[in-house]
Design a protein around this motif. Structure first.
Motif, PDB file in Angstrom:
ATOM      1  N   LYS A 126       0.820  -1.212   0.000  1.00 31.95           N
ATOM      2  CA  LYS A 126       0.000   0.000   0.000  1.00 31.95           C
ATOM      3  C   LYS A 126       0.852   1.259   0.000  1.00 31.95           C
ATOM      4  N   GLU A 127       1.978   1.217   0.708  1.00 31.14           N
ATOM      5  CA  GLU A 127       2.847   2.397   0.798  1.00 31.14           C
ATOM      6  C   GLU A 127       3.507   2.720  -0.531  1.00 31.14           C
ATOM      7  N   ASN A 128       3.329   1.830  -1.511  1.00 29.46           N
ATOM      8  CA  ASN A 128       3.869   2.014  -2.854  1.00 29.46           C
ATOM      9  C   ASN A 128       5.381   2.300  -2.839  1.00 29.46           C
ATOM     10  N   LEU A 129       6.119   1.388  -2.243  1.00 32.12           N
ATOM     11  CA  LEU A 129       7.570   1.521  -2.195  1.00 32.12           C
ATOM     12  C   LEU A 129       8.146   1.299  -3.603  1.00 32.12           C
ATOM     13  N   GLU A 130       9.346   1.838  -3.802  1.00 32.57           N
ATOM     14  CA  GLU A 130       9.988   1.641  -5.107  1.00 32.57           C
ATOM     15  C   GLU A 130      11.042   0.551  -5.000  1.00 32.57           C
ATOM     16  N   ILE A 131      11.351  -0.058  -6.162  1.00 31.22           N
ATOM     17  CA  ILE A 131      12.347  -1.123  -6.166  1.00 31.22           C
ATOM     18  C   ILE A 131      13.490  -0.688  -7.075  1.00 31.22           C
ATOM     19  N   LYS A 132      14.722  -0.698  -6.546  1.00 29.98           N
ATOM     20  CA  LYS A 132      15.837  -0.320  -7.419  1.00 29.98           C
ATOM     21  C   LYS A 132      16.881  -1.433  -7.448  1.00 29.98           C
ATOM     22  N   LYS A 133      17.562  -1.499  -8.599  1.00 29.70           N
ATOM     23  CA  LYS A 133      18.561  -2.553  -8.765  1.00 29.70           C
ATOM     24  C   LYS A 133      19.944  -1.914  -8.867  1.00 29.70           C
ATOM     25  N   GLU A 134      20.922  -2.472  -8.153  1.00 31.73           N
ATOM     26  CA  GLU A 134      22.308  -2.003  -8.284  1.00 31.73           C
ATOM     27  C   GLU A 134      23.187  -3.221  -8.481  1.00 31.73           C
ATOM     28  N   GLY A 189      13.370   7.677   2.061  1.00 35.15           N
ATOM     29  CA  GLY A 189      14.617   6.978   1.797  1.00 35.15           C
ATOM     30  C   GLY A 189      14.746   5.700   2.620  1.00 35.15           C
ATOM     31  N   GLU A 190      13.762   5.463   3.504  1.00 39.68           N
ATOM     32  CA  GLU A 190      13.823   4.300   4.392  1.00 39.68           C
ATOM     33  C   GLU A 190      13.749   2.984   3.593  1.00 39.68           C
ATOM     34  N   CYS A 191      14.649   2.061   3.987  1.00 38.19           N
ATOM     35  CA  CYS A 191      14.731   0.822   3.212  1.00 38.19           C
ATOM     36  C   CYS A 191      14.013  -0.308   3.937  1.00 38.19           C
ATOM     37  N   PHE A 192      13.133  -1.034   3.248  1.00 37.31           N
ATOM     38  CA  PHE A 192      12.415  -2.134   3.896  1.00 37.31           C
ATOM     39  C   PHE A 192      13.104  -3.468   3.633  1.00 37.31           C
ATOM     40  N   SER A 193      13.692  -3.594   2.430  1.00 39.07           N
ATOM     41  CA  SER A 193      14.324  -4.877   2.100  1.00 39.07           C
ATOM     42  C   SER A 193      15.495  -4.651   1.167  1.00 39.07           C
ATOM     43  N   LYS A 194      16.557  -5.419   1.394  1.00 36.60           N
ATOM     44  CA  LYS A 194      17.723  -5.350   0.507  1.00 36.60           C
ATOM     45  C   LYS A 194      18.223  -6.775   0.349  1.00 36.60           C
ATOM     46  N   GLU A 195      18.194  -7.258  -0.891  1.00 35.94           N
ATOM     47  CA  GLU A 195      18.566  -8.666  -1.096  1.00 35.94           C
ATOM     48  C   GLU A 195      19.375  -8.858  -2.360  1.00 35.94           C
ATOM     49  N   ILE A 196      20.278  -9.803  -2.297  1.00 30.85           N
ATOM     50  CA  ILE A 196      21.001 -10.198  -3.507  1.00 30.85           C
ATOM     51  C   ILE A 196      20.087 -11.154  -4.262  1.00 30.85           C
ATOM     52  N   CYS A 197      19.845 -10.850  -5.537  1.00 30.04           N
ATOM     53  CA  CYS A 197      18.905 -11.681  -6.295  1.00 30.04           C
ATOM     54  C   CYS A 197      19.068 -11.349  -7.770  1.00 30.04           C
ATOM     55  N   ALA A 198      18.830 -12.326  -8.643  1.00 28.47           N
ATOM     56  CA  ALA A 198      18.970 -12.053 -10.073  1.00 28.47           C
ATOM     57  C   ALA A 198      17.690 -11.444 -10.665  1.00 28.47           C
ATOM     58  N   GLY A 199      16.641 -11.347  -9.857  1.00 29.65           N
ATOM     59  CA  GLY A 199      15.388 -10.756 -10.339  1.00 29.65           C
ATOM     60  C   GLY A 199      14.605 -11.775 -11.143  1.00 29.65           C
ATOM     61  N   PRO A 200      13.612 -11.361 -11.918  1.00 34.84           N
ATOM     62  CA  PRO A 200      13.130 -10.011 -12.191  1.00 34.84           C
ATOM     63  C   PRO A 200      12.205  -9.474 -11.095  1.00 34.84           C
ATOM     64  N   HIS A 201      12.051  -8.144 -11.071  1.00 34.02           N
ATOM     65  CA  HIS A 201      11.144  -7.533 -10.103  1.00 34.02           C
ATOM     66  C   HIS A 201      10.298  -6.454 -10.769  1.00 34.02           C
ATOM     67  N   VAL A 202       9.233  -6.052 -10.074  1.00 36.71           N
ATOM     68  CA  VAL A 202       8.422  -4.935 -10.572  1.00 36.71           C
ATOM     69  C   VAL A 202       9.074  -3.622 -10.125  1.00 36.71           C
ATOM     70  N   ASN A 203       8.542  -2.491 -10.571  1.00 35.08           N
ATOM     71  CA  ASN A 203       9.130  -1.198 -10.205  1.00 35.08           C
ATOM     72  C   ASN A 203       8.569  -0.627  -8.911  1.00 35.08           C
ATOM     73  N   LYS A 204       7.286  -0.902  -8.685  1.00 38.71           N
ATOM     74  CA  LYS A 204       6.632  -0.334  -7.499  1.00 38.71           C
ATOM     75  C   LYS A 204       5.774  -1.398  -6.832  1.00 38.71           C
ATOM     76  N   THR A 205       5.736  -1.369  -5.493  1.00 33.94           N
ATOM     77  CA  THR A 205       4.997  -2.434  -4.807  1.00 33.94           C
ATOM     78  C   THR A 205       3.495  -2.363  -5.070  1.00 33.94           C
ATOM     79  N   SER A 206       2.977  -1.193  -5.435  1.00 35.44           N
ATOM     80  CA  SER A 206       1.527  -1.108  -5.651  1.00 35.44           C
ATOM     81  C   SER A 206       1.072  -1.980  -6.819  1.00 35.44           C
TER      82      SER A 206
END
Ligand code: GLY
Length: 600
Positions: free
Chosen positions: A514-522, A557-574
């Motif tokens: 619901k908070e519509n967090l964003e997902i970024k890949k580095e 800027g608060e981070c809820f999750s940080k994981e090593i993963c090959a993906g794929p993922h969506v851009n926004k939790t909503s």
């Protein structure tokens, strides 16, 4: 006693005691955060929480019903003596207290009058459980006193923790409260013989729960806080099939009039005996009944939510029918219509429509199986030895949804065996690949995981982070698998999760969606990733450069999750929809497994 008699007795008993009889609501609940109706109280939630007045809508504060219920958590337990997917729940309610309302005393009196007075059960065989006090809520001394007054001896009154004796809200918020359950001792012959055997015994089903009396005094709010309700309510639930089998002194409801006709018919059609094939018989009977009721309430087979549950039920039923050597036999369903059409109106006149939908799904599955069969037969011609390799069996499973048990059975008819060890290795390899992000086909639908896969990958990260917050940072990922319908997540933890923990986890994940967090890949070096606190899969060996996915709040800027993963993922939790845990079970020693779905 037959089922109709018990249903009538219960409803008449409460009608004569000024309860308004309310028809069962649909298996499809109005609350979108709940997949299916799991309890009689669901249709009364707004009244129980004080938002609506039952006097206005029903002309009474006292209600009773026989409610259709479906518990998905029990699918894999079907086959034992006491579980069903679809079942009926008898219940009575007193909503709000005024001069005519009743609470603990009234509810216990009615329960004793019905069980002992009306049904003639021996109260010496009762055990009752009461809430022992926890989380700032006191021990239920009042209930103990009332049970004593009714002649239940003190050693048969068992104090239990919130896990067993605090009835939580069906979705994570809503009315709830401590409860007191009546359990019945079915006799020494069904017991484990341990000195501490009793209610909730881990080793046997000698003592079974027959009635749960919930003393609703609380509301769990959106922050997970238990607030006192402005009113008190009684909410009760009897597992109808359970009580019926207790009254008939059969070991199981499969041996009552509800399933009798179906069981006999399966014996005729398959030429096999129920006694020697109980699990398969019970699965077929249970799933035939469930599928009819699900379709009866407007659900159609699909790959998500309720439709997926129906698909699984139908396919499982076909599979077990095949194992018993049966072809589709619709006269089995006729027994369901015969038993229930006079009770549940929606089954009246809709037999052809319901059969049509079920038949269509069976045909789809048959086709899948046929393709697989042709391939299997070709394969068998080319094999020199009498062993089918694990890769071949796995290919049939993965690409054609061909259940390995079926491959095994057909192969054995022709004198072949499957290399089960290498099949399991192939399965494991595939799961690891999928965890590493490869999109995959799985579960018999031959569809690409694609977009759904990305959503479920992101949901898996949210679940992992939520588990660590709710049950502790000892949680480590031990395995993960995603197909088009669901995610599966294995993690290190020794105890079964309580329903309250499951609710908290679901709630936290849904809050983050619901908070519509964003997902970024580095991309970064493994050591950098680990020193940045990125979670890694416990058993994995990673390359030197890894992808790190962060789920964060773009504003704070608060981070809820940080994981090593090959993906794929969506851009926004909503993008995810509603997250729902459909199963929590043991995977192996010290490892629990969660299966969860996203509902659109
Ligand atoms: N709401 C009571 C029960 O489901 O047991």
């Amino acid at each position: 006693m037959i089922s109709q008699e018990l249903r009538d007795k219960f409803l008449t008993f409460f009608k004569e005691r000024n309860h308004k009889i309310i028809p069962s609501s649909s298996l499809l609940p109005t609350d979108p955060s709940v997949l299916l109706t799991t309890a009689g109280m669901q249709q009364f939630s707004l009244y129980l929480s004080g938002k609506k007045d039952p006097l206005e809508d029903f002309g009474s504060r006292h209600l009773a019903s026989c409610q259709k219920c479906f518990r998905t958590g029990d699918i894999e337990e079907i086959g034992d003596d006491t579980h069903h997917t679809f079942f009926e729940m008898l219940g009575n309610w007193s909503i709000g207290q005024d001069e005519i309302g009743y609470f603990k005393e009234g509810a216990i009196q009615l329960a004793m009058d019905f069980l002992v007075g009306e049904l003639g059960l021996d109260k010496k065989r009762f055990y009752v459980t009461v809430f022992r006090g926890e989380n700032g809520i006191a021990k239920d001394e009042e209930a103990i006193d009332i049970w004593l007054k009714h002649g239940i001896s003190r050693e048969k009154i068992i104090e239990c923790s919130a896990k067993d004796n605090f009835w939580g809200p069906v979705s994570s918020i809503g009315p709830c409260g401590p409860c007191s359950e009546i359990h019945y001792d079915r006799g020494e012959h069904l017991g484990c013989g341990r000195p501490d055997c009793g209610p909730n015994c881990d080793y046997c089903k000698r003592v079974v729960e027959i009635w749960n009396l919930v003393f609703m005094q609380y509301n769990r709010n959106e922050d997970g806080v238990y607030e006192l309700l402005n009113q008190t309510n009684i909410d009760t639930g009897i597992g109808f099939e359970r009580l019926l089998s207790v009254l008939n002194e059969t070991g199981s409801a499969y041996e009552t009039d509800i399933f009798e006709g179906m069981i006999k018919r399966i014996e005729e059609v398959s030429g096999k005996k129920y006694e020697n094939n109980k699990q398969a018989f019970r699965i077929i009977a249970d799933h035939t009944r469930s599928a009819i009721f699900l379709v009866g309430d407007g659900i159609e087979p699909s790959n998500i939510g309720q439709g997926y549950i129906l698909r699984r039920i139908i396919r499982r039923c076909v599979r077990y029918s095949k194992m018993l050597g049966m072809t589709n036999d619709f006269s089995l369903g006729d027994y369901v219509f015969e038993k229930y059409s006079s009770v549940y109106n929606e089954l009246n006149g809709s037999k052809e429509r319901i059969y049509g939908i079920i038949r269509n799904e069976e045909e789809k599955f048959e086709k899948t199986i046929k393709t697989g069969l042709a391939i299997l037969e070709k394969k068998l011609e080319t094999i020199d030895s009498n062993i089918i390799s694990g890769e071949d069996a796995f290919d049939l499973y993965q690409s054609y949804g061909f259940p390995v048990e079926l491959t095994e059975e057909i192969a054995s008819e022709k004198g072949f065996k499957i290399d089960k060890v290498s099949f399991l290795e192939a399965l494991k390899k595939h799961q690891d690949l999928s965890r590493a992000g490869a999109e995959k086909k799985f579960g018999g639908v031959g569809k690409d995981a694609g977009e759904e896969g990305a959503k479920l990958h992101t949901a898996t990260h949210l679940l992992h982070a939520a588990l660590r917050q709710v049950i502790g940072s000892h949680v480590q990922q031990m395995g993960s698998d995603i197909n088009v319908e669901r995610l599966r997540f294995d993690f290190s933890h020794t105890q079964k999760l309580s329903s309250d923990e499951i609710k908290k986890i679901e709630e936290l994940v849904n809050q983050k969606i619901k908070e519509n967090l964003e997902i970024k890949k580095e991309e970064m070096g493994l050591e950098d990733a680990q020193s940045a606190g990125a979670l890694a899969f416990f058993k994995e060996k990673y390359p030197e450069t890894v992808k790190v996915w962060t789920i964060y709040n773009p504003t704070s800027g608060e981070c809820f999750s940080k994981e090593i993963c090959a993906g794929p993922h969506v851009n926004k939790t909503s993008e995810l929809g509603i997250f729902k845990i459909i199963k929590e079970e043991s995977s192996s020693a010290g490892v629990r497994r969660i299966k969860a779905v996203l509902i659109k």
